[in-house]
Design an enzyme around this catalytic site. Sequence first.
Site, mmCIF file in Angstrom:
data_model
loop_
_atom_site.group_PDB
_atom_site.id
_atom_site.type_symbol
_atom_site.label_atom_id
_atom_site.label_comp_id
_atom_site.label_asym_id
_atom_site.label_seq_id
_atom_site.Cartn_x
_atom_site.Cartn_y
_atom_site.Cartn_z
ATOM 1 N N ARG A 122 0.943 -1.215 0.111
ATOM 2 C CA ARG A 122 -0.014 0.110 -0.036
ATOM 3 C C ARG A 122 0.906 1.027 0.165
ATOM 4 O O ARG A 122 2.173 1.158 -0.054
ATOM 5 C CB ARG A 122 -0.968 -0.193 1.188
ATOM 6 C CG ARG A 122 -0.239 0.075 2.590
ATOM 7 C CD ARG A 122 -1.126 -0.050 3.581
ATOM 8 N NE ARG A 122 -0.434 -0.356 4.925
ATOM 9 C CZ ARG A 122 -1.006 -0.503 6.242
ATOM 10 N NH1 ARG A 122 -2.111 -0.026 6.443
ATOM 11 N NH2 ARG A 122 -0.286 -0.630 7.096
ATOM 12 N N ASN B 234 -4.566 7.874 4.689
ATOM 13 C CA ASN B 234 -4.104 6.917 5.821
ATOM 14 C C ASN B 234 -2.518 7.113 6.072
ATOM 15 O O ASN B 234 -1.663 6.770 5.340
ATOM 16 C CB ASN B 234 -4.243 5.424 5.757
ATOM 17 C CG ASN B 234 -4.505 4.756 6.975
ATOM 18 O OD1 ASN B 234 -5.022 5.082 7.827
ATOM 19 N ND2 ASN B 234 -3.223 3.709 7.227
ATOM 20 N N GLU B 235 -1.996 7.555 7.162
ATOM 21 C CA GLU B 235 -0.664 7.599 7.377
ATOM 22 C C GLU B 235 0.241 7.821 6.310
ATOM 23 O O GLU B 235 0.975 7.147 5.765
ATOM 24 C CB GLU B 235 -0.211 6.144 8.065
ATOM 25 C CG GLU B 235 -0.909 5.963 9.340
ATOM 26 C CD GLU B 235 -0.349 4.625 9.983
ATOM 27 O OE1 GLU B 235 0.223 3.766 9.301
ATOM 28 O OE2 GLU B 235 -0.796 4.589 11.312
ATOM 29 N N GLU C 14 -6.073 4.905 16.204
ATOM 30 C CA GLU C 14 -5.998 3.472 15.944
ATOM 31 C C GLU C 14 -5.086 3.003 17.137
ATOM 32 O O GLU C 14 -4.196 3.693 17.440
ATOM 33 C CB GLU C 14 -5.130 3.188 14.863
ATOM 34 C CG GLU C 14 -5.966 3.412 13.540
ATOM 35 C CD GLU C 14 -4.744 2.886 12.447
ATOM 36 O OE1 GLU C 14 -3.766 2.103 12.615
ATOM 37 O OE2 GLU C 14 -5.201 3.423 11.052
ATOM 38 N N GLU D 28 -2.220 -8.483 7.691
ATOM 39 C CA GLU D 28 -2.286 -8.410 8.831
ATOM 40 C C GLU D 28 -3.468 -9.262 9.473
ATOM 41 O O GLU D 28 -4.031 -9.135 10.391
ATOM 42 C CB GLU D 28 -2.782 -6.862 9.215
ATOM 43 C CG GLU D 28 -1.627 -5.803 9.073
ATOM 44 C CD GLU D 28 -2.008 -4.509 9.230
ATOM 45 O OE1 GLU D 28 -2.945 -4.269 9.017
ATOM 46 O OE2 GLU D 28 -1.010 -3.547 9.351
HETATM 47 C C1 GAL Z 1 -1.627 1.290 11.257
HETATM 48 C C2 GAL Z 1 -2.318 1.399 9.815
HETATM 49 C C3 GAL Z 1 -3.151 0.253 9.985
HETATM 50 C C4 GAL Z 1 -2.980 -1.022 10.169
HETATM 51 C C5 GAL Z 1 -2.197 -0.897 11.478
HETATM 52 C C6 GAL Z 1 -1.658 -2.224 11.951
HETATM 53 O O1 GAL Z 1 -0.190 1.965 11.133
HETATM 54 O O2 GAL Z 1 -2.888 2.857 9.655
HETATM 55 O O3 GAL Z 1 -3.964 0.382 8.583
HETATM 56 O O4 GAL Z 1 -1.957 -1.423 9.287
HETATM 57 O O5 GAL Z 1 -1.073 0.156 11.649
HETATM 58 O O6 GAL Z 1 -1.258 -1.899 13.431
#
Ligand code: GAL
Length: 672
Positions: A117, A155-156, A308, A356
């Site tokens: 991604r 995202n990030e 998150e 994941e």
């Molecule tokens: C974040 C990300 C998520 C997922 C998560 C897992 O950095 O925004 O999409 O990958 O980590 O820890």
Amino acid sequence: MTSRLAALRARIGGYAFGGDYNPEQWDRPVWDEDVRLMREAGVNLVTLGVFAWASLEPEPDKFTFGWLDEVMDLLHANGIAVDLATPTAAPPAWLAREHPETLPVAEDGHVFGFGNRLQFDPTSAVYRDRAARITRALAERYSGHPALAMWHISNEYGPVAYTPSSAAAFRAWLQRKYGDLDTLNDAWYTRFWSQRYSAWDQVCPPEMPRSWSNPARRLDFTRFTSDALLECYTAERDIVRGYRDDIPVVTNYMRFYQRADYWRWAREQDAVALDIYPDPGQEDSRVAASLNFDLMRSLRGEPWLLMEQAASAVSQWRVNHPKRPGRMRLGSYQAIAHGADSVLFFQWRASRGGHERFHSAMLPHSGTAARTWNEVAELGRELPRIAASAGSRSRAQIALYFDWDAWWGLAESHGLPRNDFDYPALVTEHYRPLLLAQHAVDMVGAESDLSRYRLVVIPNAYLVGDQFTRALDEFVTGGGTVVCSFFSGVVDENNQVRQPAYPGAFRELIGAYIDEYWPGRADEEFAVRFADGTACTADWWQESIHPETAQVTARFTSGDLAGRPAVLANKRGAGRVVYVGTRLDRPGLARTLLGAAAGAGVSPVVAGAPEFVEAARRSTDSVEYLFLLNHSGIEAATVPVAPGGTDLITGSQVTGPVTLAPLAVAVLAYRK
Ligand code: GAL
């Protein structure tokens, strides 16, 4: 006008609770179970569609919104609000295939392919155009949907690219900054190694050099990258805002993230949002977590969103330990204590496949029988008890300097007296004793207002600008206290040594000059003795210090610089500066910082609590909330607090000291 974040809070009615929801990974019948269980767990907000580009636009300009319509309606019917994401962090396969020029290229020329991604060049016109189209299509369709409560942009943000498009954008950025080539040549000190530019088209991103490249050029490219990523954010933000103006627009930040200057970014957002994954395998990771929480609160000086976290294990470390029972709850309250207005997770339901698949989730693979589920659902049912504290604010008297330019200066600068500076780790070491002594700390950057603080701590700020140098001097002459650590104030914004050296920016401030930096050898320790006879050790770094107006408060008693100053105190105007010219051990640094705090008249949030208890205050005009967290998994703690409050979780009255069982939390409310 109430802020957009306040509007979200009012709609939610307290703390937002929920997480990333990825229904596109599941067949339709699963969605009904999802919303039923969300309700059972008290979920009131989900982030939808973060990685759904391929499900929403399977072919260029062919949109398939039917499934998302259904999910939005289903969530709304169940009283769950939506933080709708633009899916632009994960461009679909067709974009990589049809437009390989949108892919990022690394410093060494390597092209990152499709299949992970974030495979986009932030300067690519084609990427930006495709991102704008899907964003507009989503905004057009869902802006008026009653479930919509917030926009989550991408995202990030993080990719960097060394592409022709990036070179062109970098040049344009430099032209805006410097105007003409002579100014750029001076700023980059191109008279060294024959690096002078005679035409703009010779100027490029700092591709992989044969050995070492120009430190000012690297620094500017890093600044440019942060700005290029921010432009991607603001472009999408402006599109969604054009359709609807009353809900927050945010993107999610990462813990100690080097590539984006979050002080600048925070000005462009309605709220700061953070993703944080402290390693459950490291007990000490709670210190850096609190620092990051304080940084998030300080970026806009208001409550922020925990966007998150993991319900238990992550999937990013070599070994991924689960969170022990009670730790997820404690970490959630820790974020709230430091100003968060939400507890959100990645993700709602554990994925069956993909990278994941073993990342924990609110709803794990084993479903509602799982320990994690029970802990999540209990927390979701408990948070409404402290709803009144959402939106409350905090104000510290100690400020800790954390600045991206200072970080980039160290990180993008080969050729330093030592080249293994870890800026976030050094800042964390300065934060640790303050946190463990229950002091409240705000973070400040180069443009922050220092006047509201009593003590400002400056860890290893190698690069400082003129504006901050002046602000710091005004703060001290006006009566403030500063603790400044070694190798600070050395270079200007162009990574050029300030003269007369050293530290060119802070020589009068610290009341001394340094004629030589003297990094320690591996495993070398130096004994240090304070004027009152107390001893500690130091390592890693020494300086040959010559006091001018400062008093020596500690000296090295062993090593090459035995007998020479290690710590100074300087009076300047109505204020005081402590300069630490070495890396003191933890007791030595704690003594120095806590002594400076006491000298500056700063009291901790609570007194007489053990180090494993964390304490923080938030308040509104009429109520003060005291958060107490016991981080010990084995020891109970008794904390002296004022009588007269109410424990919001248990409902009991506070009549005297509060006893916290291992991992327990108390939220005490006091009417003002
Ligand atoms: C974040 C990300 C998520 C997922 C998560 C897992 O950095 O925004 O999409 O990958 O980590 O820890």
